[in-house]
Design a protein around this motif. Structure first.
Motif, PDB file in Angstrom:
ATOM      1  N   HIS A  66      41.774-113.816 109.636  1.00 41.63           N
ATOM      2  CA  HIS A  66      41.500-113.307 110.989  1.00 41.63           C
ATOM      3  C   HIS A  66      42.348-112.056 111.101  1.00 41.63           C
ATOM      4  O   HIS A  66      43.572-112.131 111.042  1.00 41.63           O
ATOM      5  N   LEU A  67      41.695-110.939 111.245  1.00 45.10           N
ATOM      6  CA  LEU A  67      42.403-109.670 111.294  1.00 45.10           C
ATOM      7  C   LEU A  67      42.106-108.995 112.612  1.00 45.10           C
ATOM      8  O   LEU A  67      40.938-108.817 112.976  1.00 45.10           O
ATOM      9  N   ALA A  68      43.143-108.651 113.354  1.00 44.68           N
ATOM     10  CA  ALA A  68      42.974-108.029 114.665  1.00 44.68           C
ATOM     11  C   ALA A  68      43.448-106.581 114.621  1.00 44.68           C
ATOM     12  O   ALA A  68      44.583-106.314 114.236  1.00 44.68           O
ATOM     13  N   PHE A  69      42.581-105.693 115.036  1.00 47.19           N
ATOM     14  CA  PHE A  69      42.908-104.281 115.124  1.00 47.19           C
ATOM     15  C   PHE A  69      43.205-103.917 116.572  1.00 47.19           C
ATOM     16  O   PHE A  69      42.582-104.429 117.492  1.00 47.19           O
ATOM     17  N   THR A  70      44.134-103.022 116.761  1.00 47.78           N
ATOM     18  CA  THR A  70      44.507-102.559 118.091  1.00 47.78           C
ATOM     19  C   THR A  70      43.499-101.534 118.587  1.00 47.78           C
ATOM     20  O   THR A  70      43.170-100.587 117.874  1.00 47.78           O
ATOM     21  N   ALA A  71      43.018-101.748 119.803  1.00 42.83           N
ATOM     22  CA  ALA A  71      42.157-100.765 120.471  1.00 42.83           C
ATOM     23  C   ALA A  71      42.962-100.121 121.591  1.00 42.83           C
ATOM     24  O   ALA A  71      43.898-100.706 122.120  1.00 42.83           O
ATOM     25  N   ARG A  72      42.586 -98.900 121.947  1.00 42.28           N
ATOM     26  CA  ARG A  72      43.320 -98.172 122.987  1.00 42.28           C
ATOM     27  C   ARG A  72      42.686 -98.289 124.365  1.00 42.28           C
ATOM     28  O   ARG A  72      43.237 -97.766 125.342  1.00 42.28           O
TER      29      ARG A  72
END
Length: 126
Positions: A66-72
């Motif tokens: 499970h990989l979470a990327f940061t959104a702005r």
């Protein structure tokens, strides 16, 4: 004024079938890296920084990742979801607020290999 750019990766969450062995392994490697004192753990989980490990079971089978990327922004979360669907991903939770904590806005996709990929915007730090 310089704009602060958030990190690309927000957190990694792994589920393990052999949790006791996995917890011992991760504790050992974090100790060897001089980070053992930062590890927090409970009966069925281990956490350090942006890394989280817990028990796989019938309802939550082991995941590859499970990989979470940061959104702005919320708009970026929505764009992530739309682009991923268009590129062949499968919906695993459309854009919206989650109950993890106030202001947690995220969307989830399964990539072609079945990994759970997330984009997350944290309104508390916006």
């Amino acid at each position: 004024m310089t704009e602060m750019i958030p990190p690309l990766i927000d957190h990694i969450h792994l589920r393990s079938v052999h949790l006791d062995e996995a917890m011992a392994f991760y504790q050992a490697i974090f100790e060897s890296l001089g980070r053992g004192s930062e590890v927090r753990s409970g009966r069925d989980w281990l956490e350090i920084g942006s890394f989280y490990l817990d028990q796989a079971d019938a309802d939550t089978p082991p995941s590859r990742i499970h990989l979470a990327f940061t959104a702005r922004s919320r708009a970026e979360v929505e764009a992530f979801h739309a682009a991923g669907l268009k590129a062949g991903g499968n919906d695993n939770g459309g854009p919206g607020l989650r109950d993890y904590h106030p202001g947690y806005y995220a969307a989830y996709l399964c990539d072609p290999d079945g990994n759970n990929i997330e984009a997350k915007f944290d309104e508390r730090v916006a």
